[in-house]
Design a protein around this motif. Structure first.
Motif, mmCIF file in Angstrom:
data_model
loop_
_atom_site.group_PDB
_atom_site.id
_atom_site.type_symbol
_atom_site.label_atom_id
_atom_site.label_comp_id
_atom_site.label_asym_id
_atom_site.label_seq_id
_atom_site.Cartn_x
_atom_site.Cartn_y
_atom_site.Cartn_z
ATOM 1 N N UNK A 238 31.306 18.148 -12.258
ATOM 2 C CA UNK A 238 31.666 16.984 -13.077
ATOM 3 C C UNK A 238 31.476 17.287 -14.558
ATOM 4 N N UNK A 239 30.407 18.030 -14.895
ATOM 5 C CA UNK A 239 30.196 18.421 -16.296
ATOM 6 C C UNK A 239 31.359 19.273 -16.796
ATOM 7 N N UNK A 240 31.786 20.206 -15.980
ATOM 8 C CA UNK A 240 32.902 21.067 -16.380
ATOM 9 C C UNK A 240 34.192 20.234 -16.535
ATOM 10 N N UNK A 241 34.411 19.318 -15.592
ATOM 11 C CA UNK A 241 35.648 18.520 -15.616
ATOM 12 C C UNK A 241 35.686 17.600 -16.840
ATOM 13 N N UNK A 242 34.508 17.050 -17.208
ATOM 14 C CA UNK A 242 34.440 16.115 -18.332
ATOM 15 C C UNK A 242 34.087 16.796 -19.639
ATOM 16 N N UNK A 243 34.074 18.133 -19.618
ATOM 17 C CA UNK A 243 33.853 18.953 -20.815
ATOM 18 C C UNK A 243 32.517 18.650 -21.489
ATOM 19 N N UNK A 244 31.458 18.596 -20.657
ATOM 20 C CA UNK A 244 30.093 18.495 -21.179
ATOM 21 C C UNK A 244 29.483 19.892 -21.113
ATOM 22 N N UNK A 245 29.299 20.576 -22.251
ATOM 23 C CA UNK A 245 28.700 21.918 -22.216
ATOM 24 C C UNK A 245 27.297 21.856 -21.615
ATOM 25 N N UNK A 246 27.044 22.722 -20.650
ATOM 26 C CA UNK A 246 25.786 22.638 -19.905
ATOM 27 C C UNK A 246 25.138 24.008 -19.807
ATOM 28 N N UNK A 247 23.830 24.024 -20.017
ATOM 29 C CA UNK A 247 23.056 25.263 -19.986
ATOM 30 C C UNK A 247 21.930 25.146 -18.973
ATOM 31 N N UNK A 248 21.676 26.225 -18.246
ATOM 32 C CA UNK A 248 20.482 26.343 -17.407
ATOM 33 C C UNK A 248 19.423 27.038 -18.258
ATOM 34 N N UNK A 249 18.368 26.321 -18.621
ATOM 35 C CA UNK A 249 17.356 26.835 -19.539
ATOM 36 C C UNK A 249 16.068 27.179 -18.788
ATOM 37 N N UNK A 250 15.359 28.170 -19.323
ATOM 38 C CA UNK A 250 14.107 28.618 -18.705
ATOM 39 C C UNK A 250 14.332 28.983 -17.241
ATOM 40 N N UNK A 251 15.484 29.580 -16.970
ATOM 41 C CA UNK A 251 15.914 29.808 -15.586
ATOM 42 C C UNK A 251 15.037 30.850 -14.907
#
Length: 368
Positions: free
Chosen positions: A92-105
């Motif tokens: 959904x983030x990709x579809x709605x163009x919300x840049x998303x990061x996995x932090x401290x992975x």
């Protein structure tokens, strides 16, 4: 800016990042999402009534709920802490163009094997992330092997966590309530560990030594109190807000968000979750304030941190809780050795700081 921290550990790790986000983007609020009541309570304890920090529960990973969540809050950026990979949410983030990061992975070998059982879904989910900041080179290798792209080793944000003045003052208050007695802290213990700990403490500890016992989960406070009484040891609760009596052998830390204060009040700490196969808890906080830490054999959730701390002389490892208690008591009566471990712990914690700044640098590149 949306930050997802599923529970207590992730929320505490997110603290320096949240503060950096507030400073970097002063026109934005930070929405903290959780999946557990303890995570939500921890964020409340850390950020209090900060007007720019909001907190809600993240909905379950159903496509329509994820879309509704994103449509409602409209985040400019999404930051997911550590290992929370929800396929529908990320899609959904990709579809709605919300840049998303996995932090401290972080991704242990055990978790990597589980994800590898569904390679197509795992690769698709990781591919929906715009950036990944891995704690270690090993984490980065395992993530890339599962199909992750855009992986950068940023380090462990938990090294950037520091006690607030309020936590330091609370630690001094705890120590004043206890007095001059030696204090052995059992930090973030898990089910099954307390019985072993109490038996070892009753057998080996001198009468003046106080055990500060802080269970990991608040729903177990009463259960652990019952175990202390069943062991025949005098009990007081931190929540009583009273001076610790000379007859008290166990001081139960029945509070949330005060771990730094417990470490500051202790002479030596046993790190919970590492004595039975739970994977261990974070020992960086103990090192940062110079409280010698002793870990058990099960530290796979923090494998590199634990191994590096032991190698640096910043922590000790024991094979079981009986040996752990004996090692802790030996440190308590050897001030010179205890000071050497404390100094090594502070140096170890200081050497690896900076992950927050590196994470902010990656997020700045993603910001629309």
């Amino acid at each position: 800016i949306w930050v997802h921290a599923v529970s207590v550990g992730e929320t505490r790790a997110a603290e320096p990042l949240v503060r950096a986000l507030l400073a970097q983007w002063p026109e934005h609020a930070v929405l903290l999402t959780h999946m557990t009541p303890t995570g939500r309570a921890t964020s409340k304890a850390l950020f209090g009534d900060e007007a720019r920090v909001l907190r809600v529960y993240l909905p379950y990973d159903l496509g329509w709920l994820a879309r509704r969540f994103l449509h409602h809050f409209r985040p400019s950026l999404g930051v997911i802490m550590e290992t929370e990979l929800w396929p529908n949410l990320l899609a959904a983030c990709r579809r709605l163009q919300v840049p998303t990061m996995l932090a401290n992975a972080r991704l242990s070998e055990r978790s990597a094997r589980r994800y590898a059982r569904v390679p197509a879904l795992t690769s698709l989910t990781l591919g929906a992330l715009d950036a990944i900041g891995a704690q270690t080179a090993g984490d980065a290798v395992r993530l890339r092997a599962l199909g992750a792209r855009r992986v950068t080793v940023t380090g462990n944000i938990k090294f950037d966590v520091a006690p607030t003045p309020a936590a330091e003052a609370r630690g001094a208050t705890f120590r004043a309530r206890i007095g001059a007695r030696p204090v052995l802290l059992a930090a973030s213990t898990r089910e099954g560990e307390e019985a072993l700990l109490l038996a070892a403490f009753a057998q080996h500890a001198p009468p003046d030594c106080l055990l500060a016992l802080v269970p990991r989960h608040p729903q177990r406070f009463d259960e652990v109190a019952g175990a202390v009484k069943a062991a025949g040891l005098g009990l007081q609760r931190r929540s009583d807000e009273a001076e610790v009596a000379a007859s008290t052998r166990v001081w139960l830390g029945d509070s949330m968000g005060e771990m730094f204060s417990y470490y500051l009040a202790a002479d030596v700490a046993l790190i919970g979750g590492s004595w039975l196969p739970f994977g261990g808890q974070n020992l960086i906080e103990a090192c940062a304030v110079g409280t010698p830490a002793i870990v058990g054999p099960h530290t796979f959730n923090f494998a590199k941190v634990a191994e590096d701390a032991v190698a640096a002389g910043a922590a000790l490892r024991a094979p079981d809780l009986d040996a752990g208690v004996r090692s802790a008591l030996a440190l308590i009566v050897d001030p010179a050795r205890r000071q050497a471990v404390a100094d090594a712990g502070r140096a170890f914690a200081a050497a690896d700081r900076g992950a927050t700044d590196r994470t902010i640098e990656l997020l700045t590149k993603l910001a629309p």
